[in-house]
Every structure is written in C-alpha cells, then in structure tokens.
Write a protein that holds these residues in place. Structure first.
Motif, PDB file in Angstrom:
ATOM      1  N   ILE A 159      12.147  17.638  -9.963  1.00 46.32           N
ATOM      2  CA  ILE A 159      12.082  16.426 -10.778  1.00 46.32           C
ATOM      3  C   ILE A 159      11.687  15.303  -9.836  1.00 46.32           C
ATOM      4  O   ILE A 159      12.250  15.164  -8.747  1.00 46.32           O
ATOM      5  CB  ILE A 159      13.434  16.132 -11.444  1.00 46.32           C
ATOM      6  N   ARG A 160      10.714  14.499 -10.240  1.00 43.52           N
ATOM      7  CA  ARG A 160      10.185  13.470  -9.343  1.00 43.52           C
ATOM      8  C   ARG A 160      10.138  12.115 -10.043  1.00 43.52           C
ATOM      9  O   ARG A 160       9.804  12.015 -11.220  1.00 43.52           O
ATOM     10  CB  ARG A 160       8.796  13.864  -8.847  1.00 43.52           C
ATOM     11  N   TYR A 161      10.487  11.076  -9.277  1.00 43.38           N
ATOM     12  CA  TYR A 161      10.348   9.709  -9.775  1.00 43.38           C
ATOM     13  C   TYR A 161      10.001   8.794  -8.599  1.00 43.38           C
ATOM     14  O   TYR A 161      10.175   9.161  -7.436  1.00 43.38           O
ATOM     15  CB  TYR A 161      11.604   9.232 -10.502  1.00 43.38           C
ATOM     16  N   TYR A 162       9.483   7.618  -8.927  1.00 40.23           N
ATOM     17  CA  TYR A 162       8.922   6.724  -7.927  1.00 40.23           C
ATOM     18  C   TYR A 162       9.638   5.376  -7.929  1.00 40.23           C
ATOM     19  O   TYR A 162       9.957   4.836  -8.989  1.00 40.23           O
ATOM     20  CB  TYR A 162       7.432   6.495  -8.190  1.00 40.23           C
ATOM     21  N   ASN A 163       9.867   4.851  -6.713  1.00 40.78           N
ATOM     22  CA  ASN A 163      10.445   3.508  -6.557  1.00 40.78           C
ATOM     23  C   ASN A 163      11.725   3.328  -7.370  1.00 40.78           C
ATOM     24  O   ASN A 163      11.980   2.251  -7.916  1.00 40.78           O
ATOM     25  CB  ASN A 163       9.416   2.440  -6.935  1.00 40.78           C
ATOM     26  N   ASP A 164      12.497   4.400  -7.483  1.00 41.69           N
ATOM     27  CA  ASP A 164      13.781   4.384  -8.204  1.00 41.69           C
ATOM     28  C   ASP A 164      13.648   3.910  -9.643  1.00 41.69           C
ATOM     29  O   ASP A 164      14.551   3.285 -10.210  1.00 41.69           O
ATOM     30  CB  ASP A 164      14.807   3.521  -7.466  1.00 41.69           C
ATOM     31  N   GLY A 169       0.786  -1.228   0.000  1.00 37.96           N
ATOM     32  CA  GLY A 169       0.000   0.000   0.000  1.00 37.96           C
ATOM     33  C   GLY A 169       0.814   1.272   0.000  1.00 37.96           C
ATOM     34  O   GLY A 169       0.271   2.356   0.231  1.00 37.96           O
ATOM     35  N   THR A 170       2.115   1.196  -0.276  1.00 40.12           N
ATOM     36  CA  THR A 170       2.977   2.377  -0.253  1.00 40.12           C
ATOM     37  C   THR A 170       3.822   2.447  -1.524  1.00 40.12           C
ATOM     38  O   THR A 170       3.895   1.486  -2.299  1.00 40.12           O
ATOM     39  CB  THR A 170       3.930   2.368   0.954  1.00 40.12           C
ATOM     40  N   TYR A 171       4.464   3.581  -1.725  1.00 39.41           N
ATOM     41  CA  TYR A 171       5.531   3.693  -2.713  1.00 39.41           C
ATOM     42  C   TYR A 171       6.540   4.721  -2.225  1.00 39.41           C
ATOM     43  O   TYR A 171       6.266   5.518  -1.318  1.00 39.41           O
ATOM     44  CB  TYR A 171       5.022   4.057  -4.115  1.00 39.41           C
ATOM     45  N   THR A 190      -2.782  11.468   2.146  1.00 40.44           N
ATOM     46  CA  THR A 190      -1.525  10.719   2.114  1.00 40.44           C
ATOM     47  C   THR A 190      -0.848  10.793   3.475  1.00 40.44           C
ATOM     48  O   THR A 190      -0.906  11.811   4.166  1.00 40.44           O
ATOM     49  CB  THR A 190      -0.567  11.271   1.038  1.00 40.44           C
ATOM     50  N   PHE A 191      -0.188   9.695   3.828  1.00 38.84           N
ATOM     51  CA  PHE A 191       0.662   9.641   5.011  1.00 38.84           C
ATOM     52  C   PHE A 191       2.107   9.502   4.527  1.00 38.84           C
ATOM     53  O   PHE A 191       2.415   8.574   3.770  1.00 38.84           O
ATOM     54  CB  PHE A 191       0.293   8.457   5.897  1.00 38.84           C
ATOM     55  N   ASP A 192       2.972  10.399   4.950  1.00 39.71           N
ATOM     56  CA  ASP A 192       4.371  10.375   4.545  1.00 39.71           C
ATOM     57  C   ASP A 192       5.264  10.187   5.766  1.00 39.71           C
ATOM     58  O   ASP A 192       5.023  10.799   6.821  1.00 39.71           O
ATOM     59  CB  ASP A 192       4.758  11.690   3.847  1.00 39.71           C
ATOM     60  N   TRP A 193       6.309   9.375   5.619  1.00 41.76           N
ATOM     61  CA  TRP A 193       7.247   9.191   6.725  1.00 41.76           C
ATOM     62  C   TRP A 193       8.619   8.816   6.183  1.00 41.76           C
ATOM     63  O   TRP A 193       8.803   8.636   4.987  1.00 41.76           O
ATOM     64  CB  TRP A 193       6.728   8.131   7.698  1.00 41.76           C
ATOM     65  N   ASN A 194       9.572   8.723   7.117  1.00 41.85           N
ATOM     66  CA  ASN A 194      10.964   8.447   6.765  1.00 41.85           C
ATOM     67  C   ASN A 194      11.475   9.468   5.751  1.00 41.85           C
ATOM     68  O   ASN A 194      12.051   9.108   4.713  1.00 41.85           O
ATOM     69  CB  ASN A 194      11.120   7.027   6.219  1.00 41.85           C
ATOM     70  N   VAL A 195      11.258  10.746   6.050  1.00 44.68           N
ATOM     71  CA  VAL A 195      11.724  11.823   5.175  1.00 44.68           C
ATOM     72  C   VAL A 195      13.233  11.939   5.328  1.00 44.68           C
ATOM     73  O   VAL A 195      13.756  12.132   6.427  1.00 44.68           O
ATOM     74  CB  VAL A 195      11.045  13.158   5.543  1.00 44.68           C
ATOM     75  N   ARG A 196      13.939  11.813   4.200  1.00 42.98           N
ATOM     76  CA  ARG A 196      15.398  11.797   4.219  1.00 42.98           C
ATOM     77  C   ARG A 196      15.949  12.794   3.201  1.00 42.98           C
ATOM     78  O   ARG A 196      15.280  13.150   2.239  1.00 42.98           O
ATOM     79  CB  ARG A 196      15.925  10.386   3.923  1.00 42.98           C
ATOM     80  N   THR A 197      17.170  13.226   3.446  1.00 41.06           N
ATOM     81  CA  THR A 197      17.784  14.242   2.597  1.00 41.06           C
ATOM     82  C   THR A 197      19.212  13.851   2.249  1.00 41.06           C
ATOM     83  O   THR A 197      19.874  13.138   3.003  1.00 41.06           O
ATOM     84  CB  THR A 197      17.793  15.604   3.309  1.00 41.06           C
ATOM     85  N   LEU A 209      18.114  16.383  -2.791  1.00 40.32           N
ATOM     86  CA  LEU A 209      17.264  15.236  -3.113  1.00 40.32           C
ATOM     87  C   LEU A 209      16.475  14.870  -1.864  1.00 40.32           C
ATOM     88  O   LEU A 209      17.049  14.590  -0.808  1.00 40.32           O
ATOM     89  CB  LEU A 209      18.113  14.043  -3.556  1.00 40.32           C
ATOM     90  N   VAL A 210      15.159  14.887  -1.988  1.00 34.48           N
ATOM     91  CA  VAL A 210      14.254  14.587  -0.876  1.00 34.48           C
ATOM     92  C   VAL A 210      13.622  13.220  -1.126  1.00 34.48           C
ATOM     93  O   VAL A 210      13.094  12.969  -2.210  1.00 34.48           O
ATOM     94  CB  VAL A 210      13.155  15.666  -0.760  1.00 34.48           C
ATOM     95  N   SER A 211      13.653  12.343  -0.140  1.00 30.46           N
ATOM     96  CA  SER A 211      13.103  10.996  -0.277  1.00 30.46           C
ATOM     97  C   SER A 211      12.170  10.701   0.888  1.00 30.46           C
ATOM     98  O   SER A 211      12.430  11.124   2.016  1.00 30.46           O
ATOM     99  CB  SER A 211      14.220   9.947  -0.295  1.00 30.46           C
ATOM    100  N   TYR A 212      11.104   9.964   0.623  1.00 29.02           N
ATOM    101  CA  TYR A 212      10.205   9.539   1.691  1.00 29.02           C
ATOM    102  C   TYR A 212       9.285   8.426   1.187  1.00 29.02           C
ATOM    103  O   TYR A 212       9.203   8.154  -0.012  1.00 29.02           O
ATOM    104  CB  TYR A 212       9.377  10.711   2.243  1.00 29.02           C
ATOM    105  N   ILE A 213       8.604   7.797   2.133  1.00 32.56           N
ATOM    106  CA  ILE A 213       7.625   6.756   1.837  1.00 32.56           C
ATOM    107  C   ILE A 213       6.233   7.358   1.952  1.00 32.56           C
ATOM    108  O   ILE A 213       5.951   8.114   2.894  1.00 32.56           O
ATOM    109  CB  ILE A 213       7.753   5.564   2.803  1.00 32.56           C
ATOM    110  N   ARG A 214       5.359   7.021   1.012  1.00 32.80           N
ATOM    111  CA  ARG A 214       3.991   7.578   0.995  1.00 32.80           C
ATOM    112  C   ARG A 214       2.957   6.448   0.950  1.00 32.80           C
ATOM    113  O   ARG A 214       3.109   5.470   0.207  1.00 32.80           O
ATOM    114  CB  ARG A 214       3.803   8.505  -0.192  1.00 32.80           C
TER     115      ARG A 214
END
Length: 230
Positions: A73-78, A41-43, A161-168, A143-148
C-alpha cells in the motif's frame, strides 16, 4: 491488462552524494522534473509491504528468484486521501506495476484484517489481493519511507529517480499513523539509490549520462533493507 500495465526495464545503482550532484546536473539539462513534486523537486513515499509468516517475498528476493511479486500500500506526503494498492511483479530486470485506488476507510479495514469488503470490489486487483491474503496468509510487515527526486524523458518513456533517507519501522502492528516513528536502515547517509526505468529502449543521451560517472548496476531492495528489524 490495462494499456499502462506492461513490463519495463528497471536498473538500480547505489551512488554516493557527490555522484548524485554530478548526475543531477547533467540529467537536468535533458530531462524534466516530475510535475507531481513539491517546490523542492521531491516528495515523500511511504509503503506498507505485505508478506506471509514464511517471509515468501523476502526470501524470494534474497535467493534471487527470477519471477516474483509483492504487494504494498503506497501513499505520498502523508496524504491519506490518495492511497494505492499495488502489486509489483519482477522478472529479472523487467518489472511491472499494477495499481488500484482504495479509500482510507478501506485501507484501515484491510490493515485490521477486515477483508470481506474486498470480495465484490470493482477493482480486479483488490479482489486478487483478497484471495492471496486468505490463501497465502499475507499480513502487513513493515512500513518503508524515503524521499524521492524524479525526472522524466519522453523518448523511451524514461524515468530516473534518486531516493534517499530510507527509513523503516520496527514492527509494532500499527500502520497508517499520523505520526510515524521510524529509524534509519543502517545505510550510509551519503549513499543514495538511483533507479532507471524505461520501456523498449534507453536513449543514447541517457546512457551516456549514466555511464560517464563509472557507476555500476547492482541489486537493491528497499523492502529487504527495511526488514532488518523484523
């Protein structure tokens, strides 16, 4: 303007993990999970944000400028096969996102400062970004990364949306890498960000769910949080 490109309401809430569990339980009874998620249920989302040497986008956020914009610029699941150039426009609690697909090759050229291919591009947003990179001197900054975990409700075109594990990334001049070396932003691991987006109205059933947990709306920017290292 594309029919899909219109202002939407955007509300943000910083919540604890126990509140997330309660909210998710109630939301799951009336909303459906986004079909683009994985089995859990996430990406994962990664966004490369642009700003100029004066940190225009960052300063406008910090100073609370009512109308502002930023590019990313945005992309999902690498997955580098589906990359989007996006412009996020904020006007108080209203937001609008304009996007255009670009190829991995185009993206890598852009990140290296090779811009001439953008001038005659078929996407108006790419041509607009070319001008702003030239005249505002925009550069990739972080570069900002997180799970949604996203949920959808048809009436009102609601998206929660619930976002967590925000990393930089600490700034190193390289982006769109196969292996990302990033760090936590310093927020508590038990904290999450809930975002509520909708068109003209927020249905009462959704309002009741949000208000029932006693959470308060507040301003939060992942971009600003992730600029703590430069």
């Amino acid at each position: 303007m594309n029919a899909k490109e219109h202002y939407r309401h955007e509300l943000k809430y910083r919540i604890h993990y126990w509140q997330y569990l309660q909210l998710r339980s109630r939301i799951g009874q009336v909303m459906r999970a986004d079909s683009h998620t994985g089995d859990d249920g996430t990406y994962q989302i990664r966004s490369i944000y642009f700003d100029n040497i004066q940190d225009k986008a960052l300063r406008e956020k910090v100073y609370g400028v009512a109308r502002r914009e930023k590019f990313r610029i945005r992309y999902y699941n690498d997955n580098f096969k589906k990359i989007k150039l996006e412009k996020k426009i904020k006007n108080n609690n209203l937001c609008m996102k304009v996007s255009a697909g670009i190829t991995e090759e185009e993206c890598r050229k852009l990140l290296l400062g090779e811009l001439e291919w953008m001038r005659g591009h078929e996407e108006p947003l790419v041509k607009e970004f070319y001008g702003k990179m030239k005249f505002q001197q925009l550069k990739p900054r972080v570069l900002v990364s997180y799970i949604r975990e996203p949920y959808i409700y048809k009436a009102g075109n609601v998206r929660i949306t619930f976002d967590w594990n925000v990393r930089t990334t600490m700034y190193h001049g390289k982006f769109l890498e196969e292996k990302v070396y990033d760090v936590e932003t310093g927020n508590s691991l038990s904290e999450m960000i809930m975002e509520v987006k909708y068109d003209a109205f927020l249905p009462g059933v959704i309002q009741d769910i949000i208000q029932s947990e006693g959470i308060r709306q507040e301003s939060f920017s992942k971009y600003a949080a992730c600029r703590i290292y430069g």
